[in-house]
Structures are given as structure tokens and as C-alpha cells.
Design a protein around this motif. Sequence first.
Motif: not given
Length: 478
Positions: A300-322, A367-370
Motif C-alpha cells: 500500500s502506498v499513501k500519497n502525502n502531497d497537500n491537496s493543491a497537488c493533483g493525482i500522482t503516479s507512483f512507480n513501484l519497484s523491488s530489489v530481490v535476492p538472487a 513518476s514526475s520526481d523520483s
Amino acid sequence: MSAYYGENSFGVSSFVGNAVGWYTIPYSSGTCSYNTFATAAKNAAQAAGVSLSGYNHFVYFFPGISACGWAGLSNVGGNPSNSWINGYNDSYVISHELGHAIGMYHASSLNCGSQQIDDSCTLSEYGDPYDDMGASWIHRHLSAAHKYQLGWGKVQTVTSSGIYTIYPQETANTNTQILKIAKPNSGEAYYIEYRQPIGFDTSLPSNMTNVSVHVFGGAQSQRLDMSPDGNFNDSSLYDGASFVDNANGITITQISHSAVSAVVQVTMNGQTCNKSAPNVNLLPVSQSGSSGQALNYSVSVKNNDNSACGITSFNLSSVVPAGFNSSFNLPTLNISPGSTVSTGLVMTSGAGILDGSYNFTVSAADSSDSNHQSSTTGSYILFTPVPDTTPPIVSVTNPTNGAKITAANIIISVSATDNVKVTKVEISVDNILQVSDVSSPYSHKWNTKKISSGAHTISAKAFDAAGNSSVSSIQITK
Ligand SMILES: [Zn+2]
């Protein structure tokens, strides 16, 4: 006093009552036992033939005593309510206490230093000089917040920017007298009023015949200082002056005013977008699986931007063991400010990996500011299951081995246990299956009438989930 409430409510409400007494009660004035005084006063009135039924509000007047450090005191609400007047036979004090009796708290002020409003303000309990529930000490109209609370006056709820006209709150009007604007960061609301020197507001100073702003959330009304200097006697706006709430993106500007009405411009959601790193959570944080097994996690991802910001796209990624693989059900989450969105993560272990606890990391990045990204760590505990080769232990407990059967019906009882779990017990007589029982207690009601005289074999066979089985038999004779 009744005229005061009649004018405030535009003729909707008034007080009607009776005054009885004076009565002398046998208590010392040296102690402020106001509840005792009230009970004694009621008793004295009833003893004098007064019926107290049917009254919604009781007010107890007594000569001023220094033991009570107040001019008046009251319940807030209640039916009947009780109010006390300590020597102040003054319409203002009585109106104030009866204001409590009908549900109002005090008219306070909110001093925010050099700001009109921010998050470090100080409340002054009686700080509103222009409301009987504050420290006016002469009759003034109740503020818009209190009129709203009591349902008096025409209210318009503002939810979008625009030009709004407010009519004076001293006289009845079918047009808007109160603007209500939500204050989202506190759950309260702003109540915008316009006052004129009419009726009980006749002596209102000319600098206050303007638009004023109160904050109200159900308890004290809180007058704000539009010219923040700690002096609430000049706390109104004036033509061209604005009230600005940066946190909620609200600006209220008094454009003009006349004897008839005031015009204000309200701008909403004018605040700038402030981005913050999201919160990322994994559920469960840790779970176990065997080699090659796919385990499901929820991200689960919570967007903590203030209400003046629009919808944000969050890219998910993972780092897993060999040797591990991961995949997200949705690799990109579109989330509005303040909201939380979840998706699934499937983690699969590969072949040939040693048993142990393996950590992996899940990240969500704007996605617009990593730079606005957060991570969390989970684990996959890999274990190789040990095969079950131990068969169940089974025995026939009734009848007993060697028994002579005489009854027509015999209950055959079987005991079966296993190191993991018994899944089934089969009961047979002379190798003919009688019953297959999947739950303990394992038993069979055996009709012996049709069997021949002589020796017979009762056997029980128990199975476990791994397919291990064992058999136990007894002999009986008929
Ligand atoms: Zn009070």
C-alpha cells in the motif's frame, strides 16, 4: 432579555417565564454551594405553593456573595438547565447565562500573533468583545457562529471561488447573512458575518461595521483578528482588505460594503502544491514458503502531497535476492493527495536456494520526481518441508480382543493418532469394509444378528495425509 433573543433569532425564539421569591434559605453565604442553593430555592418555592413542572430553564438569583467568584454560572444545555446569578441583576449577565443554557459555549478570540490564522494560536476564553457570550458587557448581537449553531439566519455554504454578498445579521433577511467555509485542516469552519449598527448592535464602533471572521467547531466560537495586533476591538476587515488562510488555500477579500450589504470575494484552493515522500507498507511483512512457491503480499502506498497537488503516479519497484522473482499486479499506482492505494506483489523463490530468511525491498517513487520516494523491507522465509513417513498408531478399543459377543448391536470403537493428522479410519469385519470415518471419535454400530457363530476378525486401518497407514485387528467369537 427576551427582547434580546427575539431580535437575535429574528422573532423565532423568545423566553417566557415567571419570577418567584425571594426566599430565605438556611445556608451560609461564606461557601459557594450553588447546587445546594438551587435545591433549597426549589424546595422553598414548592413549599410556598409554586409548581415547578413544565419549566425548561431555572435561573437562581441571590445577593452577591464573594464566596462565588463569578457574576453568573450555568449548565451548557440540559433540560431543565440551571443557571445562577450572583448579585448581577443585569440583562446582559442573564442573557449570557441563558445563552449557555440553550447550548452555547463562550465567544472566544484566537490570537495568532502577527498572523490572521496559523497553527500556533492562543485562545482567549472571553476574548470576543462583540458577542454576549464573550466580554461585550453590554448587549451585542451573537456572532454568526452562534447564530449558525442555533439555526438563526440565512446560511450559505461556500465550496467554490466566487463573489458573494452578505446581508446584515441584525435583521431578518431572505438573502445570505452567514457564509460558511470549511476549514479542512482542523475540521472546523469559518463563519463570515456582516454587521450594521442596528438594534442591539446600535453602538457598534464604525470600524466594526464590516465583515468579520469566526472559527467554530461546536464549542467556543473564535473571533479572528483581521488586523493581527492582539487587539480584537478592530478585528474586522475593511474594503480592499483580505483574510488569507494559506494552509487551506482560502482568501476572503472585502470588496465593498454599504448599509444594505457587503460584497466579498472568496478564492479557494489557491495554495501551492507541496510534495512529500509517500508512505509504503507491506502486508504481511514476513511469511514462509517452500522452494518455488509463490507468496502473495499486499503493497500500500499513501500519497502525502497537500491537496493543491493533483493525482500522482507512483512507480513501484523491488530489489530481490538472487534466484527470486517478483511481480506487481499494478506496477504504477495513481493516487490523489491524502489517499492510499494498494496492489498485490507476488514473490517466488527459485530452485536450488538454501533454506533461510531472504529480505527484499519495495519502493514507490513519484513518476514526475523520483526524489519523492520511500521504501520498505519484507522477507521470504524459505524452508524445505521434511517428508512425513510416520504412519498413524491405531487400535480397536471396543470390543476387547477375545471377547464373547452376545448383544445384538456392538459399538466398535477405534483409537487413532498420528504425528501430523489422521485423515481417515476404515473399520472392517472379516475384511469387509463397514465404515470409513474421517473424524474422531472413530466408531461403527455393528449389527451382529446376521453373522455366523464362531470366530470373527475386526480390523481398523488409519491413514494420514502423506498416505501412510497402519492396521490393527482383534478376534471375537459369537
Ligand atoms: Zn459564561
